[in-house]
Design a protein around this motif. Structure first.
Motif, PDB file in Angstrom:
ATOM      1  N   SER A   1       0.774  -1.282   0.099  1.00 56.16           N
ATOM      2  CA  SER A   1      -0.070  -0.121  -0.024  1.00 56.16           C
ATOM      3  C   SER A   1       1.023   1.238  -0.141  1.00 56.16           C
ATOM      4  O   SER A   1       1.784   1.361   0.711  1.00 56.16           O
ATOM      5  CB  SER A   1      -0.857   0.024   1.214  1.00 56.16           C
ATOM      6  N   PRO A   2       0.580   2.288  -0.879  1.00 55.12           N
ATOM      7  CA  PRO A   2       1.268   3.686  -0.987  1.00 55.12           C
ATOM      8  C   PRO A   2       1.176   4.568   0.511  1.00 55.12           C
ATOM      9  O   PRO A   2       2.114   5.146   0.780  1.00 55.12           O
ATOM     10  CB  PRO A   2       0.912   4.417  -1.952  1.00 55.12           C
ATOM     11  N   ILE A   3       0.246   4.108   1.247  1.00 50.90           N
ATOM     12  CA  ILE A   3       0.043   5.111   2.443  1.00 50.90           C
ATOM     13  C   ILE A   3       0.296   4.012   3.653  1.00 50.90           C
ATOM     14  O   ILE A   3      -0.100   2.842   3.817  1.00 50.90           O
ATOM     15  CB  ILE A   3      -1.727   5.180   2.788  1.00 50.90           C
ATOM     16  N   LYS A   4       1.312   4.493   4.518  1.00 53.46           N
ATOM     17  CA  LYS A   4       2.051   3.702   5.464  1.00 53.46           C
ATOM     18  C   LYS A   4       1.489   4.052   6.790  1.00 53.46           C
ATOM     19  O   LYS A   4       1.748   3.407   7.671  1.00 53.46           O
ATOM     20  CB  LYS A   4       3.470   3.928   5.256  1.00 53.46           C
ATOM     21  N   SER A   5       0.676   5.289   7.080  1.00 48.79           N
ATOM     22  CA  SER A   5       0.189   5.300   8.391  1.00 48.79           C
ATOM     23  C   SER A   5      -1.086   6.075   8.389  1.00 48.79           C
ATOM     24  O   SER A   5      -1.445   6.514   7.185  1.00 48.79           O
ATOM     25  CB  SER A   5       1.436   6.087   9.109  1.00 48.79           C
ATOM     26  N   GLU A   6      -1.632   6.133   9.688  1.00 48.98           N
ATOM     27  CA  GLU A   6      -2.883   6.774   9.527  1.00 48.98           C
ATOM     28  C   GLU A   6      -2.657   8.365   9.283  1.00 48.98           C
ATOM     29  O   GLU A   6      -3.676   8.955   8.786  1.00 48.98           O
ATOM     30  CB  GLU A   6      -3.661   6.710  11.015  1.00 48.98           C
TER      31      GLU A   6
ATOM     32  N   GLU B   1       8.012  15.877   2.497  1.00 50.78           N
ATOM     33  CA  GLU B   1       7.261  15.118   3.016  1.00 50.78           C
ATOM     34  C   GLU B   1       5.884  14.908   2.221  1.00 50.78           C
ATOM     35  O   GLU B   1       5.372  13.695   1.790  1.00 50.78           O
ATOM     36  CB  GLU B   1       6.853  15.042   4.462  1.00 50.78           C
ATOM     37  N   VAL B   2       5.153  16.117   2.274  1.00 52.91           N
ATOM     38  CA  VAL B   2       4.058  16.178   1.455  1.00 52.91           C
ATOM     39  C   VAL B   2       4.265  16.144  -0.078  1.00 52.91           C
ATOM     40  O   VAL B   2       3.405  15.099  -0.673  1.00 52.91           O
ATOM     41  CB  VAL B   2       3.128  17.949   1.768  1.00 52.91           C
ATOM     42  N   GLU B   3       5.367  16.606  -0.615  1.00 55.89           N
ATOM     43  CA  GLU B   3       5.536  15.972  -2.119  1.00 55.89           C
ATOM     44  C   GLU B   3       5.879  14.537  -2.509  1.00 55.89           C
ATOM     45  O   GLU B   3       5.399  14.077  -3.538  1.00 55.89           O
ATOM     46  CB  GLU B   3       6.664  17.224  -2.580  1.00 55.89           C
ATOM     47  N   ALA B   4       6.590  13.878  -1.361  1.00 52.13           N
ATOM     48  CA  ALA B   4       6.887  12.539  -1.500  1.00 52.13           C
ATOM     49  C   ALA B   4       5.639  11.814  -1.465  1.00 52.13           C
ATOM     50  O   ALA B   4       5.394  11.030  -2.180  1.00 52.13           O
ATOM     51  CB  ALA B   4       7.681  12.111  -0.357  1.00 52.13           C
ATOM     52  N   LEU B   5       4.692  12.185  -0.688  1.00 48.59           N
ATOM     53  CA  LEU B   5       3.591  11.540  -0.480  1.00 48.59           C
ATOM     54  C   LEU B   5       2.626  11.556  -1.731  1.00 48.59           C
ATOM     55  O   LEU B   5       1.983  10.492  -2.427  1.00 48.59           O
ATOM     56  CB  LEU B   5       2.665  11.770   0.773  1.00 48.59           C
ATOM     57  N   MET B   6       2.754  12.769  -2.090  1.00 51.92           N
ATOM     58  CA  MET B   6       1.719  12.972  -3.552  1.00 51.92           C
ATOM     59  C   MET B   6       2.350  12.320  -4.513  1.00 51.92           C
ATOM     60  O   MET B   6       1.689  11.885  -5.682  1.00 51.92           O
ATOM     61  CB  MET B   6       1.532  14.660  -3.774  1.00 51.92           C
ATOM     62  N   MET B   7       3.837  12.409  -4.828  1.00 54.57           N
ATOM     63  CA  MET B   7       4.458  11.416  -5.674  1.00 54.57           C
ATOM     64  C   MET B   7       4.046  10.036  -5.857  1.00 54.57           C
ATOM     65  O   MET B   7       4.010   9.506  -6.744  1.00 54.57           O
ATOM     66  CB  MET B   7       5.758  11.653  -5.539  1.00 54.57           C
TER      67      MET B   7
ATOM     68  N   PHE C   1      -3.032  12.312  -7.399  1.00 52.01           N
ATOM     69  CA  PHE C   1      -2.763  13.772  -7.496  1.00 52.01           C
ATOM     70  C   PHE C   1      -1.855  13.666  -8.871  1.00 52.01           C
ATOM     71  O   PHE C   1      -1.005  12.522  -8.940  1.00 52.01           O
ATOM     72  CB  PHE C   1      -1.918  14.219  -6.311  1.00 52.01           C
ATOM     73  N   LYS C   2      -1.836  14.649  -9.674  1.00 52.19           N
ATOM     74  CA  LYS C   2      -0.874  14.645 -10.669  1.00 52.19           C
ATOM     75  C   LYS C   2      -0.379  16.168 -10.844  1.00 52.19           C
ATOM     76  O   LYS C   2      -0.886  17.191 -10.307  1.00 52.19           O
ATOM     77  CB  LYS C   2      -1.681  14.606 -12.057  1.00 52.19           C
ATOM     78  N   GLN C   3       1.013  16.327 -11.367  1.00 52.78           N
ATOM     79  CA  GLN C   3       1.600  17.590 -11.462  1.00 52.78           C
ATOM     80  C   GLN C   3       1.647  18.047 -12.744  1.00 52.78           C
ATOM     81  O   GLN C   3       1.977  17.246 -13.930  1.00 52.78           O
ATOM     82  CB  GLN C   3       3.169  17.269 -10.720  1.00 52.78           C
ATOM     83  N   GLU C   4       1.358  19.254 -13.277  1.00 53.73           N
ATOM     84  CA  GLU C   4       1.503  19.800 -14.162  1.00 53.73           C
ATOM     85  C   GLU C   4       2.106  21.069 -14.165  1.00 53.73           C
ATOM     86  O   GLU C   4       2.207  21.872 -13.229  1.00 53.73           O
ATOM     87  CB  GLU C   4      -0.181  20.248 -14.828  1.00 53.73           C
ATOM     88  N   MET C   5       2.525  21.652 -15.394  1.00 50.19           N
ATOM     89  CA  MET C   5       3.310  22.939 -15.681  1.00 50.19           C
ATOM     90  C   MET C   5       2.492  23.801 -16.162  1.00 50.19           C
ATOM     91  O   MET C   5       1.848  23.685 -17.161  1.00 50.19           O
ATOM     92  CB  MET C   5       4.558  22.749 -16.412  1.00 50.19           C
TER      93      MET C   5
END
Length: 654
Positions: free
Chosen positions: A570-575, A615-621, A627-631
């Motif tokens: 699972s990509p989510i590791k904690s609550e 931390e937030v960017e790593a979670l969204m990646m 989530f997706k990243q656009e220019m």
């Protein structure tokens, strides 16, 4: 103890050029006889010491050196009197305060250390005694601290045979003596009339005194003059200080009164004489205001009665007649105001004509022929200037029109204006009407353009609002479903975490058991004795240990592998990460055009200050389907934005 009062004693004039011996009132034998007698306090009458004034004859004092007394007087700070002879400094110019040919010397000049010349004291001859100066090499005599307002000195070291007349003879040269109190122990107190006389008396401290020409020990002594503290001096000083304080308070009070507003003049009491004066003042324009105030005060005081009613009626009648004078004055001022209005109107019409020319210049510059040759900034400035000039012209025009409307309302039908004024007004009105027509046309065009723009904006806004309402309802439903699914996932993850924690506890218990087995095996190996026996026993122990250890290791490896597979799956590791995903999804759903990572972190840091951007960017990646990243942007304004794509991710996942 008592005081001897002396009056009328002044400085003794003398002639140093006279070498005659000093005349004495008594012979040395008589002085010696008086010394042998028992000394008593003597109250000297005022007749024994004559009053000395400037007209009294000079007292001749014999001196060994003619300049001795001059030096002594200079040291005392007094100008010598009655000294004749050549000047000490022949080249001294009293007007300039310096010697001619020598530049003034300043103690601040570099390389100069001016040391004051030493004070040289000379022999002082009196009638009954002689004063010899102290050794110049000795330090000056010490004195106590000077009391405030000191006029009394202590004189010690007097000869045993010294009398009060001798002391008076010595110290009367310093100034007027008010009182003298002599003790049997060869000292006395002298009180002078002024404070500066004490300084002259202190100068005599250290002098050796000799009575007459005798060298007897009882006829010699060394004077010690010091400041003395007397209650009378302190009382006079306090009185003087209080007087100065009173003068200062009076001076301040007078200065404050200058800045205070003047109080109104008091109103005199009513009388027939004052009534006639007030009646005359009421007829004078310059004194009318003062007289009216007096009349008002009399009426308010209740001075009107049967006897004075006629007088008050005549004064009130004079007040009423003053109304005609006021109306005439008002008419004169109104005439001046009309003339000023005419001048203002002419000046305003000239200003409006100039504004018309300025606006015409801006309009001609806005035409296509000249407009294309200006730059963008120049066009903007010209348009702004044109708007400002038109606004100012309209304001001035409205003001002029308002003035004319007021004049038209005030004018009667019978009044006629000169023909020239009519022609000027007609021409001004024609030009204003043309300008108003042009301005009205331009305003109509602008109004039509604004109306079209408003209609378009309303139509677009209506469409957008309808689409937004529909899309909002759909998105809210989808978000609710997504949140419910995420909550279920969170519950499942919590259950899995609890189960894996229990498995880890079991593994730890088994590991502890294995550690105990290892310790027991080690103890058995140590207790083994003999090489062969030890070898066989070791082989058996190894075999038994391997047989016991292998199943436990296999169980631990299986449990750890299952935990790792569950955690890595699972990509989510904690609550906490699950909660962050929910909050970020809700935030990005409100911002459909996306938001930068800094903006997202600033919002999250309000909830928890420990959250960092990495931390937030790593979670969204990790959550690529959510989530997706656009220019966005072009060139220097290029920016990375994160968007919520959870609904698209659900479609792709299904």
């Amino acid at each position: 103890m008592f005081f001897v009062h002396f009056t009328g004693l002044n400085h003794l004039p003398f002639d140093p050029g006279n070498s005659k011996p000093l005349p004495f009132n008594s012979s040395p034998a008589e002085n010696g006889g008086e010394a042998s007698q028992k000394r008593k306090r003597i109250n000297l009458p005022t007749d024994s010491i004559p009053n000395l004034s400037l007209e009294s004859p000079p007292m001749d004092l014999g001196m060994s050196d003619p300049t001795a007394w001059t030096t002594a007087m200079n040291n005392l700070g007094m100008a010598p009197m009655g000294i004749t002879g050549d000047p000490l400094l022949p080249d001294f110019d009293p007007a300039l305060g310096m010697m001619t040919g020598i530049p003034p010397i300043s103690p601040l000049m570099p390389g100069l250390e001016i040391v004051p010349p030493p004070v040289i004291k000379e022999i002082i001859h009196c009638k009954s005694c002689t004063l010899f100066p102290p050794n110049s090499n000795l330090p000056p005599p010490t004195t106590r601290e000077r009391p405030p307002g000191c006029k009394t000195v202590f004189v010690g070291g007097l000869p045993e045979n010294a009398t009060e007349e001798t002391v008076v003879e010595i110290f009367e040269q310093c100034g007027e003596i008010l009182a003298l109190r002599k003790s049997k122990k060869h000292f006395c107190h002298i009180r002078f009339s002024e404070e500066y006389m004490v300084d002259k008396a202190i100068y005599l401290s250290g002098y050796r005194i000799r009575l007459g020409s005798s060298t007897d020990k009882k006829d010699t002594g060394r004077l010690h003059v010091d400041f003395a503290q007397a209650r009378d001096d302190f009382y006079e000083w306090e009185c003087k200080q209080r007087m100065l304080a009173r003068e200062e308070r009076h001076r301040r009070r007078m200065a404050e009164k200058q800045f205070h507003p003047p109080s109104p003049p008091p109103v005199v009491h009513y009388s027939y004489y004052e009534c006639s004066i007030v009646a005359e003042k009421l007829k004078d324009d310059s004194k009318f205001l003062e007289a009216v105030q007096t009349l008002l005060a009399w009426i308010e005081r209740g001075e009107v009665n049967r006897r004075t009613a006629n007088n008050f009626y005549s004064m009130i009648q004079s007040v009423n007649s003053h109304i005609r004078r006021l109306t005439n004055e008002k008419a004169a001022h109104e005439k001046e105001m009309e003339e000023a209005k005419e001048k203002f109107k002419l000046a305003l019409s000239g200003i409006l004509a100039q504004f018309e020319q300025i606006v015409a210049v801006y309009h001609s510059a806005s035409k296509q022929k000249a407009w294309d040759h200006f730059t963008k900034a120049q066009r903007k400035n010209i348009s702004v200037w044109c708007k400002q000039a038109e606004e100012i012209r309209n304001i001035q025009n409205d003001e002029l029109m308002g003035i004319r409307r007021e004049e038209e309302m005030e004018m009667s039908d019978d009044e006629t204006e000169p023909s020239d004024a009519k022609e000027m007004e007609e021409s001004a009105l024609i030009s204003q009407a043309e300008a108003l027509k042009e301005e009205n046309d331009s305003l109509k065009c602008q109004l039509d353009a604004y109306r079209n723009e408003v209609d378009l904006l309303k139509q677009e806004q209506g469409k957008v609002d309808r689409d937004e309402d529909i899309s909002k309802d759909q998105k809210l439903k989808i978000l609710q479903q997504a949140l419910q699914g995420m909550q279920q996932n969170l519950l499942k993850l919590q259950d899995e975490c609890e189960r894996r924690d229990a498995e880890l506890e079991k593994v730890n218990e088994e590991k502890a058991q294995l550690d105990k087995l290892l310790e027991s095996l080690n103890e058995k190996q140590e207790l083994a004795a003999g090489p062969e026996w030890g070898k066989d026993s070791n082989d058996q122990d190894h075999v038994s240990f391997a047989s016991d250890f292998s199943p436990a290791c296999s169980v631990c490896q299986e449990k750890e592998s299952t935990l790792e597979r569950g955690l890595n799956g699972s990509p989510i590791k904690s609550e906490r990460e699950a909660l962050l995903v929910g909050i970020i999804s809700t935030f990005l759903h409100v911002h459909p055009f996306g938001a930068s990572i800094e903006y997202i972190c600033s919002y999250l840091q309000r909830l928890d200050s420990k959250i960092c951007a990495s931390e937030v960017e790593a979670l969204m990646m990790r959550l690529q389907h959510t989530f997706k990243q656009e220019m966005s942007g072009v060139g220097a304004s290029l920016e990375k934005r994160w968007k919520f794509c959870g609904f698209d991710g659900l479609k792709t996942a299904t």
